[in-house]
Design a protein around this motif. Structure first.
Motif, mmCIF file in Angstrom:
data_model
loop_
_atom_site.group_PDB
_atom_site.id
_atom_site.type_symbol
_atom_site.label_atom_id
_atom_site.label_comp_id
_atom_site.label_asym_id
_atom_site.label_seq_id
_atom_site.Cartn_x
_atom_site.Cartn_y
_atom_site.Cartn_z
ATOM 1 N N GLN A 13 -29.798 -15.856 -5.323
ATOM 2 C CA GLN A 13 -29.722 -15.329 -4.351
ATOM 3 C C GLN A 13 -28.425 -13.929 -4.444
ATOM 4 O O GLN A 13 -28.117 -14.459 -5.260
ATOM 5 C CB GLN A 13 -29.440 -16.722 -3.596
ATOM 6 N N PRO A 14 -28.644 -12.964 -3.583
ATOM 7 C CA PRO A 14 -27.777 -12.490 -2.887
ATOM 8 C C PRO A 14 -26.632 -13.083 -2.622
ATOM 9 O O PRO A 14 -25.942 -14.138 -3.069
ATOM 10 C CB PRO A 14 -27.921 -11.220 -1.647
ATOM 11 N N LYS A 86 -27.272 -8.239 -6.669
ATOM 12 C CA LYS A 86 -27.455 -7.508 -5.373
ATOM 13 C C LYS A 86 -29.264 -7.858 -5.787
ATOM 14 O O LYS A 86 -29.514 -7.544 -6.705
ATOM 15 C CB LYS A 86 -27.173 -6.186 -5.618
ATOM 16 N N SER A 87 -29.945 -6.840 -4.817
ATOM 17 C CA SER A 87 -31.093 -6.834 -4.308
ATOM 18 C C SER A 87 -31.657 -5.837 -5.436
ATOM 19 O O SER A 87 -32.750 -5.627 -6.160
ATOM 20 C CB SER A 87 -31.954 -7.184 -3.170
ATOM 21 N N THR A 90 -32.725 -6.212 -9.416
ATOM 22 C CA THR A 90 -34.224 -6.992 -9.584
ATOM 23 C C THR A 90 -34.663 -5.625 -10.352
ATOM 24 O O THR A 90 -34.874 -5.116 -10.427
ATOM 25 C CB THR A 90 -35.292 -7.187 -8.526
ATOM 26 N N THR A 114 -34.980 -11.332 -10.781
ATOM 27 C CA THR A 114 -35.882 -11.110 -9.466
ATOM 28 C C THR A 114 -33.843 -11.948 -8.196
ATOM 29 O O THR A 114 -33.525 -12.871 -8.909
ATOM 30 C CB THR A 114 -36.344 -11.721 -8.959
ATOM 31 N N SER A 116 -33.586 -12.186 -4.485
ATOM 32 C CA SER A 116 -33.889 -12.093 -3.297
ATOM 33 C C SER A 116 -33.688 -13.849 -2.922
ATOM 34 O O SER A 116 -32.911 -14.557 -3.422
ATOM 35 C CB SER A 116 -35.418 -12.360 -3.518
#
Length: 117
Positions: A13-14, A86-87, A90, A114, A116
């Motif tokens: 997750q972020p 951060k996204s 990715t 990834t 997200s």
């Protein structure tokens, strides 16, 4: 023959953290310099960080203060600790190594990261 094997990618997750590892085998001079690159979909491969066998690491501006590269020379392993993800982090992350920072021709197969929610 030089071989680089990465591990540690995944889904996070972020704001989370991941730690990548890369183990080198083959020529004893093949991992004097080691580092990480990444490639996001539709983008060119870009430098993340590099570190010589002895000396200071170098980071891309986009990861400074969030990522830390380190190595265990006895185990011929380089690590990438990734915090505050951060996204835009990715990407497929590739281990890179060579006899010097200026000449790093060896690549791993890549590991997917990834970020997200």
């Amino acid at each position: 023959q030089v071989r680089l094997v990465e591990s540690g990618g995944g889904l996070v997750q972020p704001g989370g953290s991941l730690k990548l590892s890369c183990v080198a085998s083959g020529s004893i001079f093949s991992d004097n310099a080691m580092g990480w690159y990444r490639q996001a979909p539709g983008k060119q491969r870009e430098l993340v960080a590099t570190v010589p066998r002895v000396g200071a690491a170098n980071y891309a501006d986009s990861v400074k203060g969030r990522f830390t590269i380190s190595r265990d020379n006895a185990k011929r392993t380089v690590f990438l600790q990734m915090d505050s993800l951060k996204s835009e982090d990715t990407a497929v992350y590739y281990c890179n190594a060579g006899p010097s920072i200026a000449h790093m021709p060896h690549w791993g197969q890549g590991t997917q990261v990834t970020v997200s929610s």
